[in-house]
Every structure is written in structure tokens, then in C-alpha cells.
Design a protein around this motif. Structure first.
Motif, short mmCIF file in Angstrom:
data_model
loop_
_atom_site.label_atom_id
_atom_site.label_comp_id
_atom_site.label_asym_id
_atom_site.label_seq_id
_atom_site.Cartn_x
_atom_site.Cartn_y
_atom_site.Cartn_z
N ALA A 1 -16.72 0.47 -9.50
CA ALA A 1 -15.22 0.31 -8.20
C ALA A 1 -15.94 -1.29 -8.48
O ALA A 1 -15.35 -1.99 -7.29
CB ALA A 1 -16.25 0.95 -7.33
N LEU B 1 -18.77 4.05 -9.45
CA LEU B 1 -19.62 2.63 -7.70
C LEU B 1 -19.61 1.61 -9.36
O LEU B 1 -19.18 1.23 -8.54
CB LEU B 1 -21.24 3.28 -7.63
CG LEU B 1 -21.74 2.33 -6.53
CD1 LEU B 1 -20.81 2.29 -5.32
CD2 LEU B 1 -22.68 2.73 -6.49
N HIS C 1 -19.68 7.01 0.16
CA HIS C 1 -18.26 7.81 -0.13
C HIS C 1 -18.71 8.48 -0.92
O HIS C 1 -18.06 9.57 -1.24
CB HIS C 1 -17.66 6.47 0.40
CG HIS C 1 -17.32 6.47 1.47
ND1 HIS C 1 -18.17 5.26 2.67
CD2 HIS C 1 -16.15 6.41 2.00
CE1 HIS C 1 -16.92 4.88 3.42
NE2 HIS C 1 -16.18 5.66 3.30
N ALA C 2 -19.81 8.04 -2.49
CA ALA C 2 -19.05 8.51 -3.76
C ALA C 2 -20.37 9.37 -3.87
O ALA C 2 -19.58 10.95 -4.54
CB ALA C 2 -20.20 6.87 -4.27
N ARG D 1 -5.77 2.66 1.47
CA ARG D 1 -7.14 3.07 1.68
C ARG D 1 -7.24 3.95 3.07
O ARG D 1 -8.43 4.44 3.44
CB ARG D 1 -7.95 1.44 2.56
CG ARG D 1 -7.62 1.37 4.06
CD ARG D 1 -8.32 0.10 4.19
NE ARG D 1 -7.64 -0.69 6.27
CZ ARG D 1 -8.36 -0.22 6.88
NH1 ARG D 1 -9.88 0.50 6.74
NH2 ARG D 1 -7.96 -0.74 8.49
N ALA E 1 -20.46 2.19 0.08
CA ALA E 1 -19.27 2.78 -1.10
C ALA E 1 -20.25 3.48 -1.36
O ALA E 1 -19.48 5.09 -2.14
CB ALA E 1 -19.06 1.24 -1.94
N ALA F 1 -14.93 4.36 -3.39
CA ALA F 1 -15.95 4.09 -3.13
C ALA F 1 -15.07 2.60 -3.15
O ALA F 1 -15.91 1.70 -2.96
CB ALA F 1 -16.53 3.33 -4.67
N SER F 2 -14.00 2.03 -3.70
CA SER F 2 -13.88 0.92 -3.93
C SER F 2 -13.41 0.73 -2.62
O SER F 2 -13.43 -0.89 -2.29
CB SER F 2 -12.78 0.82 -4.33
OG SER F 2 -12.26 0.85 -6.26
N TRP F 3 -12.48 0.82 -1.43
CA TRP F 3 -12.56 0.70 -0.12
C TRP F 3 -13.20 -0.10 0.58
O TRP F 3 -12.90 -1.20 0.40
CB TRP F 3 -11.62 1.26 0.78
CG TRP F 3 -10.13 1.98 -0.10
CD1 TRP F 3 -10.10 3.58 -1.27
CD2 TRP F 3 -9.29 1.10 -1.20
NE1 TRP F 3 -9.32 3.48 -1.74
CE2 TRP F 3 -8.03 2.12 -1.52
CE3 TRP F 3 -8.71 -0.24 -0.63
CZ2 TRP F 3 -7.07 2.06 -2.37
CZ3 TRP F 3 -7.47 -0.93 -0.68
CH2 TRP F 3 -6.96 0.75 -1.47
N PRO F 4 -14.17 0.32 0.75
CA PRO F 4 -15.30 -0.32 1.43
C PRO F 4 -15.94 -1.63 0.87
O PRO F 4 -15.91 -2.67 1.58
CB PRO F 4 -16.71 0.85 1.70
CG PRO F 4 -15.78 2.06 1.00
CD PRO F 4 -14.83 2.06 0.99
N ILE F 5 -16.24 -1.96 -0.32
CA ILE F 5 -16.37 -3.04 -0.97
C ILE F 5 -15.27 -3.62 -1.29
O ILE F 5 -15.79 -4.92 -0.77
CB ILE F 5 -16.90 -2.88 -2.87
CG1 ILE F 5 -18.12 -1.19 -2.61
CG2 ILE F 5 -16.86 -3.55 -3.29
CD1 ILE F 5 -18.09 -0.91 -4.35
#
Length: 275
Positions: free
Chosen positions: A96, A93, A211-212, A125, A208, A155-159
Motif C-alpha cells: 500500500a 501495508l 486498518h490493515a 474509498r 493504514a 490500507a491504501s486509502w488513508p495513505i
């Protein structure tokens, strides 16, 4: 003001006691309302297996799950698995956040870059992280690197998406007001765009985090020797059902604690909004 006048102006002791009591009752009422659904859920979990409405072999009573959780805690096994999962989740996280937030700020600020990268972002994504699990294992092995990389990817995509949306949806009136005061692009971004984007960015970070946890559990079920996902999978394989549910409850608590911590950080960074 004289001392006698100050004493007379203070509210009577009885009124102050009533005021404090009212505040305490209000806080207690909020606590009861907030936890009532959880209490009812746990009560149903306890009663249904005991009265044979649910097969207790596959869903043991809540008290048996709590007893198994306590035994895992006392033996130190639970601590080992929690530390392993928390370390992997926090590492992925954090990476990310470091990667996705700056990229999202740049994409949100420059429309040309956004138009150029948008097709690639849409493809990536919508590719599920779990579908890429064999790829991560094949390239990075079954060690810690592949698990952290999976968490990083998921975790990268929601952020990223929330950061882009945060920058692009800042109130135009704020931007116009700042420009009218003579703020140039860099100072405008630092003083107006970035602070206004913090709440939405943290919404993405909290998503994220969820998701993680989900992706990490799946990764820990493949080629891991420690972690809550490993604990749940091994307990199910050995038919230790109370321990399996104890691991699931621990996962829920871990996710809750991470979310509360992120909310606390968000409040600290958004203190200007309350002011």
C-alpha cells in the motif's frame, strides 16, 4: 583555564546527584501517569469477574487470560499465529505504501489530475473493504493472495488521502521562498514539498496500519489455518474463552508495536524539523 579553576567551576557533587535524582523522579512520574489507566483497567478486569459482578464464564479474570497467553507462548502456537498475521499485515501495508504514496504525490502536485480522479476516489474509498471480502475470495481464492490484497485495498486509502492532503497544504510561504531562490519544479518538489509532507504522510501510514490489522482479522476468520484472527475465531467456536482473550490482547500488542515502529521511522525521516 587552569586545572584548579576548572575544578572549582564544576558543580558540587551533591548538586549533580540532586539533578540526576530529579530527572529520574520526573521520568518515573511520567511512566506512572502514562500507565496508570492501563493498571486500573487490568485491575478492574481482574476484580469484577472474581466478585461475580461480571459472568466469569464470558469474561474470565485477567490473570487467567495471562496464564492462557503464557501457555500459548510456551507451546509455540502463539508464535505461529503471530508470524502469519504479521507477515500478511506487513506485506499488504508495504504494498500500500509503494502504490499509494507515489500516486498521492502526483495527485497532490497536479490539480488537473486531482479533479479528474476525485469522483472515482470518493466512490472507491467509501466502499468498505469488508464488503468486498466475497469479491476478493471469489477472484483470488481463499489463500494468502486474497488476504494480502484486502489489506492492500484497506490500507491504501488513508495513505493516499493523507499524501494528497500533505502536498496540497504545504505552507505557501515555503514554496514562494524556494521559487525566489531559483528552485525549479523538480528540485522544489524534492527539497521542499516532499520533506514538508512527511509528517502527514506518516499519519496516514499509521492509520493504514490500524486498518490493515482490522481487515486482516476479518479475512483470517474466513478460510485460514493460521493467524490471530483464526486463533480468536477458533477459540470462541470451541468455547476456549481465556485463549480467545489472549488472542485479542496479542492483536492489541501487535498493533502497538507496529505503531511504535512507524513513529520511530517518522522521527528518523523528520529529523530536520527538530534541527
Amino acid at each position: 583555564m587552569s586545572l584548579a579553576t576548572a575544578i572549582q567551576s564544576r558543580p558540587p557533587l551533591r548538586a549533580r546527584v540532586l539533578q540526576i535524582g530529579t530527572k529520574l523522579l520526573g521520568a518515573l512520574g511520567k511512566l506512572v501517569n502514562g500507565s496508570l489507566a492501563i493498571v486500573l483497567f487490568c485491575a478492574a478486569w481482574e476484580v469484577l469477574p472474581r466478585y461475580g459482578l461480571v459472568d466469569r464464564v464470558f469474561l474470565p479474570p485477567f490473570s487467567e487470560v495471562v496464564a492462557a497467553w503464557w501457555q500459548l507462548l510456551l507451546s509455540g502456537v502463539l508464535r505461529e499465529h503471530v508470524i502469519a498475521s504479521a507477515t500478511r499485515a506487513a506485506s499488504g501495508l508495504a504494498l500500500a505504501i509503494v502504490v499509494a504514496v507515489p500516486i498521492g504525490l502526483v495527485i497532490g502536485w497536479d490539480r488537473r489530475i486531482a479533479r479528474f480522479l476525485n469522483p472515482l476516489i470518493e466512490i472507491l474509498r467509501n466502499t468498505a473493504a469488508l464488503a468486498l471480502l466475497p469479491v476478493f475470495v471469489l477472484i483470488l481464492g481463499i489463500g494468502e493472495t486474497s488476504k494480502i490484497a484486502m489489506v492492500l485495498y484497506a490500507a491504501s486509502w488513508p495513505i493516499l488521502l493523507n499524501t494528497v492532503n500533505a502536498v496540497q497544504t504545504v505552507d505557501p510561504l515555503l514554496v514562494k521562498a524556494a521559487r525566489s531562490l531559483g528552485l525549479r519544479s523538480v528540485r522544489l518538489f524534492a527539497k521542499v514539498i516532499l520533506p514538508a509532507s512527511v509528517p502527514t504522510i506518516f499519519t496516514g501510514i499509521r492509520l493504514a496500519a490500524a486498518h490493515a490489522i482490522l481487515v486482516l482479522i476479518a479475512a483470517e476468520m474466513v478460510g485460514a489455518r493460521a493467524g490471530l484472527g483464526y486463533l480468536v475465531n477458533t477459540s470462541e467456536f470451541n468455547f476456549q474463552i481465556p485463549q480467545m482473550y489472549a488472542g485479542i490482547l496479542t492483536l492489541a500488542l501487535l498493533g502497538l508495536l507496529i505503531n511504535l515502529a512507524l513513529l520511530r521511522v517518522e522521527r528518523l525521516l523528520s529529523v530536520w524539523r527538530t534541527q
